[in-house]
Motif scaffolding. Structure first.
Motif, PDB file in Angstrom:
ATOM      1  N   SER A 220     -34.517  79.496  75.779  1.00 29.69           N
ATOM      2  CA  SER A 220     -35.085  80.800  76.123  1.00 29.69           C
ATOM      3  C   SER A 220     -35.131  81.316  77.329  1.00 29.69           C
ATOM      4  N   LEU A 221     -34.871  79.978  77.747  1.00 30.68           N
ATOM      5  CA  LEU A 221     -35.266  80.259  80.235  1.00 30.68           C
ATOM      6  C   LEU A 221     -33.709  80.347  80.003  1.00 30.68           C
ATOM      7  N   GLU A 222     -32.445  79.482  79.288  1.00 27.74           N
ATOM      8  CA  GLU A 222     -31.101  80.581  79.966  1.00 27.74           C
ATOM      9  C   GLU A 222     -30.943  81.765  80.005  1.00 27.74           C
ATOM     10  N   LEU A 223     -31.714  81.722  78.540  1.00 23.15           N
ATOM     11  CA  LEU A 223     -30.948  83.609  77.925  1.00 23.15           C
ATOM     12  C   LEU A 223     -31.678  84.592  79.278  1.00 23.15           C
ATOM     13  N   ILE A 224     -33.293  84.002  79.811  1.00 24.61           N
ATOM     14  CA  ILE A 224     -33.458  84.779  80.530  1.00 24.61           C
ATOM     15  C   ILE A 224     -32.493  84.912  81.919  1.00 24.61           C
TER      16      ILE A 224
END
Length: 104
Positions: free
Chosen positions: A43-47
């Motif tokens: 999720s962090l990577e997508l954000i």
């Protein structure tokens, strides 16, 4: 798995920032959202990709941190320096990093 946080540099001024639990980019590592499992890291990577594409931040990276005495410490020296500021007198408004924080 090692704890991780999302870091970047704000595009407007180049200041090192970290993503907090509200999805905001903040200047204090201690306010960062800590990912403790693979789904949270994804999720962090997508954000990070989203905000990079929106021209909010550059140099987006998920970095390893560890918590000691209730304080987040980046594993890599480079990230400790980014979190604390320059290692020498730099310019008005910038103080040198705390040597104890960046010590290896």
């Amino acid at each position: 798995m090692t704890d991780k946080v999302l870091t970047a540099n704000r595009l407007a001024d180049g200041i090192a920032v970290w993503l907090d639990a509200n999805g905001q980019w903040v200047e204090n590592l201690q306010d960062a959202l800590v990912a403790r499992h693979a789904e949270a890291v994804a999720s962090l990577e997508l954000i990070g990709k989203r905000d990079f594409s929106a021209n909010k931040v550059v140099d987006v990276a998920v970095i390893d941190v560890q918590e000691q005495d209730g304080k987040l410490w980046p594993i890599r020296l480079r990230e400790r320096i980014r979190a604390q500021g320059p290692t020498m007198e730099y310019a008005a408004g910038y103080r040198p990093a705390d040597p104890a924080f960046i010590a290896v």
